[in-house]
Design an enzyme around this catalytic site. Structure first.
Site, short mmCIF file in Angstrom:
data_model
loop_
_atom_site.label_atom_id
_atom_site.label_comp_id
_atom_site.label_asym_id
_atom_site.label_seq_id
_atom_site.Cartn_x
_atom_site.Cartn_y
_atom_site.Cartn_z
N ALA A 15 7.54 -4.10 13.04
CA ALA A 15 7.30 -5.48 12.63
C ALA A 15 5.81 -5.75 12.77
O ALA A 15 5.23 -5.52 13.84
CB ALA A 15 8.10 -6.43 13.50
N ASP A 256 -1.23 2.42 2.14
CA ASP A 256 0.20 2.66 1.88
C ASP A 256 0.53 2.40 0.41
O ASP A 256 1.32 3.14 -0.20
CB ASP A 256 1.07 1.77 2.77
CG ASP A 256 0.78 2.01 4.24
OD1 ASP A 256 0.43 3.16 4.59
OD2 ASP A 256 0.89 1.07 5.04
O1 RIB Z 1 -1.02 0.78 7.00
C1 RIB Z 1 -0.72 -0.51 7.46
C2 RIB Z 1 0.32 -0.43 8.54
O2 RIB Z 1 -0.21 0.24 9.66
C3 RIB Z 1 0.77 -1.77 9.04
O3 RIB Z 1 1.91 -2.24 8.36
C4 RIB Z 1 1.00 -1.54 10.52
O4 RIB Z 1 2.35 -1.66 10.86
C5 RIB Z 1 0.50 -0.14 10.81
O5 RIB Z 1 1.53 0.76 10.97
#
Ligand code: RIB
Length: 308
Positions: A15, A256
């Site tokens: 979270a 991501d």
């Molecule tokens: O890359 C971003 C993510 O890195 C975030 O959502 C946070 O949870 C960390 O894991």
């Protein structure tokens, strides 16, 4: 886009607790922030959500606690269309991340506590070996233990599955692990940790990418924020530009978004160079929105800014 082949992601859900402020507090100091948000995060989960929103088939291997944040994870994946290959550990807890976002720039600094996901072990991925072997593409990061990522990459490689390692958070890795990767996708700081070379320009990124190739990766894709992404193989070196779609709101999760977009485009049969460009488009949209998983665009939104 053509029909997608299946993608498997190994990684972590946490979270995200996000605090926007003019600056981070100094040790011993309390400051008043601008805003707070709670939402789904974790690099692997964010990548799986990005892939699902883009319309590809994706399964996510991870471990959760048995608590309210685990419920948040399951709801997030159900809404996005991520197939859960997750186990629960009621003795532990679902992790969380502290994310500081600088109000002026949208840039971030993160502390992540993966909770139950810190115990995803080699046996856990071996139990999912058939799922990994059946994929066209396997992607992982380094929020769960490195040896677990290594074993999963080995399983994928032995089965001829295309392997992507997003080496985040940054960690030194041996050449044997890097040689399991068709693609590695570090940002500037992660590249420095992997190679010892400071990356602050496309030229220095190319020098570092060459070190990664010498260590055995198939292709190095170094993400450079506003400067785009450098794609380097033995035969090719190209700097692909970033997409500037609108005002930047928050850069958290941009890596991501890139990785999810890149994997999806490969699964749809794009050339690697076009897949990098597609990843840049996905990231370019995600930074115009707050949050991480919640900032991932759908396929129609990406196609409105991207043509291969
Ligand atoms: O890359 C971003 C993510 O890195 C975030 O959502 C946070 O949870 C960390 O894991």
């Amino acid at each position: 886009m053509a029909e997608s082949k299946a993608i498997v992601v190994l990684g972590v859900f946490v979270a995200d607790t996000t605090y926007r402020a003019e600056r981070p507090p100094r040790m011993g100091e309390t400051i008043i922030g601008k805003s707070f948000a709670l939402g789904p995060g974790g690099k692997g989960s964010n990548q799986a959500v990005a892939i699902a929103r883009l319309g590809a088939k994706v399964s996510f291997i991870s471990k959760l606690g048995d608590d309210a944040f685990a419920d948040m994870a399951l709801k997030t994946w159900a809404e996005a269309g991520v197939v859960s290959a997750v186990t629960k550990d009621s003795e532990s807890y679902t992790g969380a991340a502290y994310i500081f976002v600088e109000e002026a720039s949208g840039n971030n600094a993160i502390i992540v506590c993966p909770g139950a996901a810190t115990t995803i072990g080699v046996a856990d991925v071996e139990a999912k070996a058939d799922l990994i072997r059946a994929a066209a593409i396997f992607i992982t990061q380094l929020e769960q233990p490195i040896e677990t990522a290594r074993r999963a990459l080995e399983i994928a490689r032995e089965a001829g599955v295309t392997t992507i390692l997003n080496p985040a958070p940054g960690a030194p890795l041996d050449a044997a692990m890097l040689a399991l990767c068709d693609y590695v996708t570090p940002n500037e700081t992660e590249t420095e940790i992997l190679t010892g070379i400071k990356v602050d320009s496309p030229d220095s990124a190319q020098v570092a990418a060459d070190v990664l190739l010498e260590k055995g990766v198939g292709a190095a894709i170094i993400t450079l924020g506003e400067a785009g992404a450098l794609y380097r193989t033995a035969e090719c070196c190209e700097l692909l530009p970033a997409f500037h779609v609108a005002q930047v709101v928050e850069t958290t999760g941009a890596g991501d978004a890139f990785n999810g977009g890149f994997a999806t485009a490969l699964a749809r049969g794009f050339t690697p160079l076009d897949a990098v460009m597609f990843g840049c488009a996905v990231a370019g949209i995600s930074v115009t929105r707050a949050g991480t998983a919640s900032s991932m665009p759908n396929l129609g939104e990406v196609e409105a800014v991207f043509t291969a």
